[in-house]
Design a protein around this motif. Structure first.
Motif: not given
Length: 323
Positions: A294-323
């Motif tokens: 029904k909503s054009d943004y239904a998929v985005i709304r379902a994914q938003l709770p994942t996007a934020g924590p996943l971005l934080a995890c990526n920052i931590a992984l890069m900081y601790f694993l890439a250097f």
């Protein structure tokens, strides 16, 4: 040697076949312009091979891209009701019959692609590589699609190639103009990089970043990848810009990070932006149409709770694993 362009030509053949089916569909109110869209898209793939080889001029390809954009922009795409495929009721009965077995062809794709990516560079005959060097993963993706098609036809006891062709045409027409969006956005990223946008961002970032702060540089790169992906709709478009601005000069050259880890996690950070943007139409808007939400943004709304924590995890992984 198996070349990657062979699979591009196979994609071209599919789009041209779609154009032929569309032009024969009398129920399509814009069958000529729709067929022109898919036909031009299909012809662009093999023609590009000659442009890369510098045996044909590039300007006809540019005109074709403009024509494709005009057809889509002025509402020239449509689809009819003449679909030689299963009905929704038949698809529901097949889903009930086969259950989770329907996921087998889907799982074949990453499995075969991974095998090509890891073993492909090691394959050789008489000292010559079997697969085109540096293209093993893309070749694997094309080969995995063919293997998955064969597995699906065997699983569903279907021996007619016309069935997946017509079903592919149905899905392609439902996706519409968004089918070309990834290529266009990736090219937009290349244009931005060539125009020096990355260097301009890098110069500005150098003035605001705290001196000697690795964490700040990592956060800026990862968050910048996500934000540029939100704006441009594609992490491949954001990657050359942010890598030229921060990824390579700061994280690799200045802080001596591991290039593979920095760039891989940087792309994953960009995908966090993909989860949040309607610009990634093929990921977030097309599923809405296919699933009749029904909503054009239904998929985005379902994914938003994942996007934020996943971005934080990526920052931590890069900081601790890439250097």
């Amino acid at each position: 040697m198996i070349k990657v362009e062979w699979f591009y030509w196979l994609i071209a053949a599919f789009f041209i076949a779609v154009a032929v089916l569309v032009v024969r569909d009398q129920t399509n109110p814009r069958r000529l312009s729709s067929a022109a869209f898919w036909g031009l898209l299909g012809l662009c793939f093999p023609y590009s091979s000659f442009v890369v080889a510098k045996t044909l001029p590039a300007w006809p390809l540019g005109l074709a891209v403009v024509a494709i954009a005009c057809i889509a922009g002025f509402g020239g795409l449509a689809h009819g009701t003449q679909e030689k495929t299963t009905s929704p009721q038949e698809r529901q009965r097949l889903a009930d019959r086969f259950g989770n077995k329907l996921f087998v062809p889907v799982l074949v794709i990453p499995l075969v692609t991974g095998l090509f990516a890891t073993l492909g560079p090691k394959l050789s005959v008489g000292g010559r590589p079997v697969l085109q060097p540096l293209s093993e993963t893309v070749i694997g993706l094309g080969a995995s699609a063919l293997v998955a098609l064969a597995v699906a036809m065997w699983l569903l006891h279907d021996r007619h190639l016309a069935v997946p062709l017509h079903e592919g045409r149905r899905l392609t027409e439902n996706i519409g103009w968004a089918a070309v969006l990834p290529q266009l956005l990736a090219m937009l990223g290349l244009v931005f990089a060539t125009a020096g946008v990355g260097k301009a961002i890098g110069s500005s970032a150098g003035q605001i970043l705290p001196k000697g702060s690795l964490l700040a540089a990592v956060v800026l790169y990862c968050v910048g990848m996500a934000l540029f992906t939100i704006i441009m709709g594609n992490a491949f478009a954001a990657f050359p810009v942010m890598t030229a601005a921060i990824g390579f000069p700061l994280l690799i050259q200045h802080y001596h990070g591991t290039a593979a880890a920095v760039f891989a996690i940087g792309m994953l950070s960009g995908y966090c932006g993909t989860l949040c943007t309607p610009m990634a139409a093929n990921f977030n808007i097309v599923p809405v149409a296919l699933l009749e939400l029904k909503s054009d943004y239904a998929v985005i709304r379902a994914q938003l709770p994942t996007a934020g924590p996943l971005l934080a995890c990526n920052i931590a992984l890069m900081y601790f694993l890439a250097f």
